[in-house]
Scaffold this motif. Structure first.
Motif, PDB file in Angstrom:
ATOM      1  N   SER A  45      73.004  31.821  65.696  1.00  0.00           N
ATOM      2  CA  SER A  45      72.571  31.524  67.067  1.00  0.00           C
ATOM      3  C   SER A  45      72.649  30.044  67.430  1.00  0.00           C
ATOM      4  CB  SER A  45      71.130  31.984  67.272  1.00  0.00           C
ATOM      5  OG  SER A  45      71.006  33.349  67.015  1.00  0.00           O
ATOM      6  N   PHE A  46      72.419  29.171  66.468  1.00  0.00           N
ATOM      7  CA  PHE A  46      72.384  27.728  66.734  1.00  0.00           C
ATOM      8  C   PHE A  46      73.375  27.016  65.830  1.00  0.00           C
ATOM      9  CE2 PHE A  46      68.238  29.408  67.887  1.00  0.00           C
ATOM     10  CZ  PHE A  46      68.094  28.914  69.169  1.00  0.00           C
ATOM     11  N   SER A  47      74.064  26.020  66.399  1.00  0.00           N
ATOM     12  CA  SER A  47      75.140  25.366  65.646  1.00  0.00           C
ATOM     13  C   SER A  47      74.652  24.333  64.643  1.00  0.00           C
ATOM     14  CB  SER A  47      76.131  24.724  66.618  1.00  0.00           C
ATOM     15  OG  SER A  47      75.458  23.776  67.415  1.00  0.00           O
ATOM     16  N   SER A  48      73.697  23.518  65.024  1.00  0.00           N
ATOM     17  CA  SER A  48      73.233  22.475  64.103  1.00  0.00           C
ATOM     18  C   SER A  48      71.784  22.736  63.729  1.00  0.00           C
ATOM     19  CB  SER A  48      73.387  21.090  64.721  1.00  0.00           C
ATOM     20  OG  SER A  48      72.623  21.005  65.895  1.00  0.00           O
ATOM     21  N   ILE A  49      71.558  23.090  62.486  1.00  0.00           N
ATOM     22  CA  ILE A  49      70.218  23.408  62.001  1.00  0.00           C
ATOM     23  C   ILE A  49      69.936  22.535  60.788  1.00  0.00           C
ATOM     24  CG2 ILE A  49      68.733  25.211  61.085  1.00  0.00           C
ATOM     25  CD1 ILE A  49      70.410  27.237  62.480  1.00  0.00           C
ATOM     26  N   PHE A  50      68.723  21.926  60.797  1.00  0.00           N
ATOM     27  CA  PHE A  50      68.309  21.079  59.683  1.00  0.00           C
ATOM     28  C   PHE A  50      66.904  21.467  59.258  1.00  0.00           C
ATOM     29  CE2 PHE A  50      71.101  18.510  62.335  1.00  0.00           C
ATOM     30  CZ  PHE A  50      72.064  18.126  61.419  1.00  0.00           C
ATOM     31  N   ILE A  51      66.616  21.267  57.997  1.00  0.00           N
ATOM     32  CA  ILE A  51      65.254  21.427  57.505  1.00  0.00           C
ATOM     33  C   ILE A  51      64.648  20.037  57.424  1.00  0.00           C
ATOM     34  CG2 ILE A  51      63.818  22.151  55.577  1.00  0.00           C
ATOM     35  CD1 ILE A  51      65.883  24.300  54.991  1.00  0.00           C
TER      36      ILE A  51
ATOM     37  N   ASP B 145      55.973  26.318  60.571  1.00  0.00           N
ATOM     38  CA  ASP B 145      55.094  25.506  59.736  1.00  0.00           C
ATOM     39  C   ASP B 145      55.183  26.106  58.341  1.00  0.00           C
ATOM     40  OD1 ASP B 145      54.002  23.749  61.731  1.00  0.00           O
ATOM     41  OD2 ASP B 145      52.865  25.447  62.491  1.00  0.00           O
ATOM     42  N   PHE B 146      56.214  25.712  57.595  1.00  0.00           N
ATOM     43  CA  PHE B 146      56.483  26.313  56.296  1.00  0.00           C
ATOM     44  C   PHE B 146      55.943  25.445  55.173  1.00  0.00           C
ATOM     45  CE2 PHE B 146      60.034  27.603  59.098  1.00  0.00           C
ATOM     46  CZ  PHE B 146      59.737  28.952  59.169  1.00  0.00           C
ATOM     47  N   ARG B 147      55.282  26.069  54.236  1.00  0.00           N
ATOM     48  CA  ARG B 147      54.745  25.324  53.092  1.00  0.00           C
ATOM     49  C   ARG B 147      55.822  25.004  52.070  1.00  0.00           C
ATOM     50  NH1 ARG B 147      49.039  28.519  52.182  1.00  0.00           N
ATOM     51  NH2 ARG B 147      48.108  27.790  54.110  1.00  0.00           N
ATOM     52  N   THR B 148      56.802  25.879  51.921  1.00  0.00           N
ATOM     53  CA  THR B 148      57.867  25.652  50.933  1.00  0.00           C
ATOM     54  C   THR B 148      59.222  25.585  51.631  1.00  0.00           C
ATOM     55  OG1 THR B 148      58.245  28.012  50.534  1.00  0.00           O
ATOM     56  CG2 THR B 148      56.558  26.912  49.179  1.00  0.00           C
ATOM     57  N   ARG B 149      60.149  24.940  50.980  1.00  0.00           N
ATOM     58  CA  ARG B 149      61.506  24.823  51.513  1.00  0.00           C
ATOM     59  C   ARG B 149      62.196  26.179  51.520  1.00  0.00           C
ATOM     60  NH1 ARG B 149      64.645  20.451  52.592  1.00  0.00           N
ATOM     61  NH2 ARG B 149      66.880  20.822  52.588  1.00  0.00           N
ATOM     62  N   LEU B 150      61.843  27.044  50.585  1.00  0.00           N
ATOM     63  CA  LEU B 150      62.449  28.370  50.505  1.00  0.00           C
ATOM     64  C   LEU B 150      62.132  29.191  51.765  1.00  0.00           C
ATOM     65  CD1 LEU B 150      64.083  30.313  48.763  1.00  0.00           C
ATOM     66  CD2 LEU B 150      61.945  31.075  47.738  1.00  0.00           C
ATOM     67  N   GLU B 151      60.904  29.106  52.265  1.00  0.00           N
ATOM     68  CA  GLU B 151      60.539  29.802  53.504  1.00  0.00           C
ATOM     69  C   GLU B 151      61.379  29.295  54.673  1.00  0.00           C
ATOM     70  OE1 GLU B 151      56.387  29.165  54.100  1.00  0.00           O
ATOM     71  OE2 GLU B 151      55.805  30.217  52.275  1.00  0.00           O
ATOM     72  N   ALA B 152      61.591  27.983  54.721  1.00  0.00           N
ATOM     73  CA  ALA B 152      62.399  27.403  55.790  1.00  0.00           C
ATOM     74  C   ALA B 152      63.856  27.829  55.661  1.00  0.00           C
ATOM     75  CB  ALA B 152      62.281  25.883  55.766  1.00  0.00           C
ATOM     76  N   GLU B 153      64.351  27.945  54.448  1.00  0.00           N
ATOM     77  CA  GLU B 153      65.744  28.380  54.222  1.00  0.00           C
ATOM     78  C   GLU B 153      65.976  29.791  54.761  1.00  0.00           C
ATOM     79  OE1 GLU B 153      68.542  27.092  53.089  1.00  0.00           O
ATOM     80  OE2 GLU B 153      67.755  25.129  52.512  1.00  0.00           O
ATOM     81  N   LYS B 154      64.976  30.658  54.650  1.00  0.00           N
ATOM     82  CA  LYS B 154      65.112  32.021  55.177  1.00  0.00           C
ATOM     83  C   LYS B 154      65.322  31.990  56.688  1.00  0.00           C
ATOM     84  CE  LYS B 154      62.287  34.175  51.623  1.00  0.00           C
ATOM     85  NZ  LYS B 154      60.994  34.809  51.323  1.00  0.00           N
ATOM     86  N   LEU B 155      64.581  31.139  57.380  1.00  0.00           N
ATOM     87  CA  LEU B 155      64.752  31.027  58.821  1.00  0.00           C
ATOM     88  C   LEU B 155      66.121  30.438  59.164  1.00  0.00           C
ATOM     89  CD1 LEU B 155      63.530  31.354  61.663  1.00  0.00           C
ATOM     90  CD2 LEU B 155      62.667  29.026  61.436  1.00  0.00           C
ATOM     91  N   VAL B 156      66.568  29.481  58.385  1.00  0.00           N
ATOM     92  CA  VAL B 156      67.880  28.878  58.622  1.00  0.00           C
ATOM     93  C   VAL B 156      68.966  29.945  58.541  1.00  0.00           C
ATOM     94  CG1 VAL B 156      69.607  27.303  57.663  1.00  0.00           C
ATOM     95  CG2 VAL B 156      67.254  26.544  57.929  1.00  0.00           C
TER      96      VAL B 156
END
Length: 153
Positions: free
Chosen positions: A132-138, A115-126
């Motif tokens: 580990s995972f082949s297809s990842i999307f935000i 549950d990320f407030r900013t796209r930058l936080e989600a990019e870190k997880l990506v």
């Protein structure tokens, strides 16, 4: 020259026809919609109660449940339920602090995390999950905001 003989069945048929027409006209008038104004009468305390609820929840720009728009990382999409739960378990082993969500929309299961407030936080997880995972999307969608601890100042 013969005079026309009035059929005894014609008079009741005319009466039934006239009755049907009158009934039809009356029903159209009954179901006709009239346009008018709607006036809402409410106690002024309702507005203050709503404002108090928002101030007590401590969140602004969200709804009363604590949800707002943000980002999640989708790391699995497939038609097999078992594979979806396996992918969720793999992510939970790597990042136990993250919430994961499984949704089903015919014919696919989608597994999302965070549950990320900013796209930058989600990019870190990506970046962490890319190996580990082949297809990842935000994905941008409604998220659950993290709980705030009132004792932690």
């Amino acid at each position: 020259m013969k005079k026309a003989v009035f059929d005894h069945q014609a008079k009741p048929a005319i009466i039934r026809y006239c009755f049907f027409v009158l009934l039809l006209l009356a029903s159209t008038q009954t179901f006709a919609q009239t346009r008018g104004k709607v006036e809402v009468i409410k106690d002024p305390l309702m507005d203050s109660l709503i404002a108090k609820r928002f101030s007590l929840s401590g969140v602004t720009g969200t709804d009363a449940t604590g949800a707002s728009f943000g980002y999640r990382v989708q790391f699995f999409s497939g038609s097999n339920r078992k594979d979806a739960y396996n992918a969720q378990n793999r992510l939970q082993q790597q990042h136990p602090e993250l919430r994961t969500y499984i949704t089903y929309r015919d014919p696919n299961f989608k597994v999302k995390a965070g549950d990320f407030r900013t796209r930058l936080e989600a990019e870190k997880l990506v970046q962490d999950l890319r190996s580990s995972f082949s297809s990842i999307f935000i994905i941008s969608e409604k998220i659950n905001l993290p709980k705030t601890d009132p004792n932690n100042d």
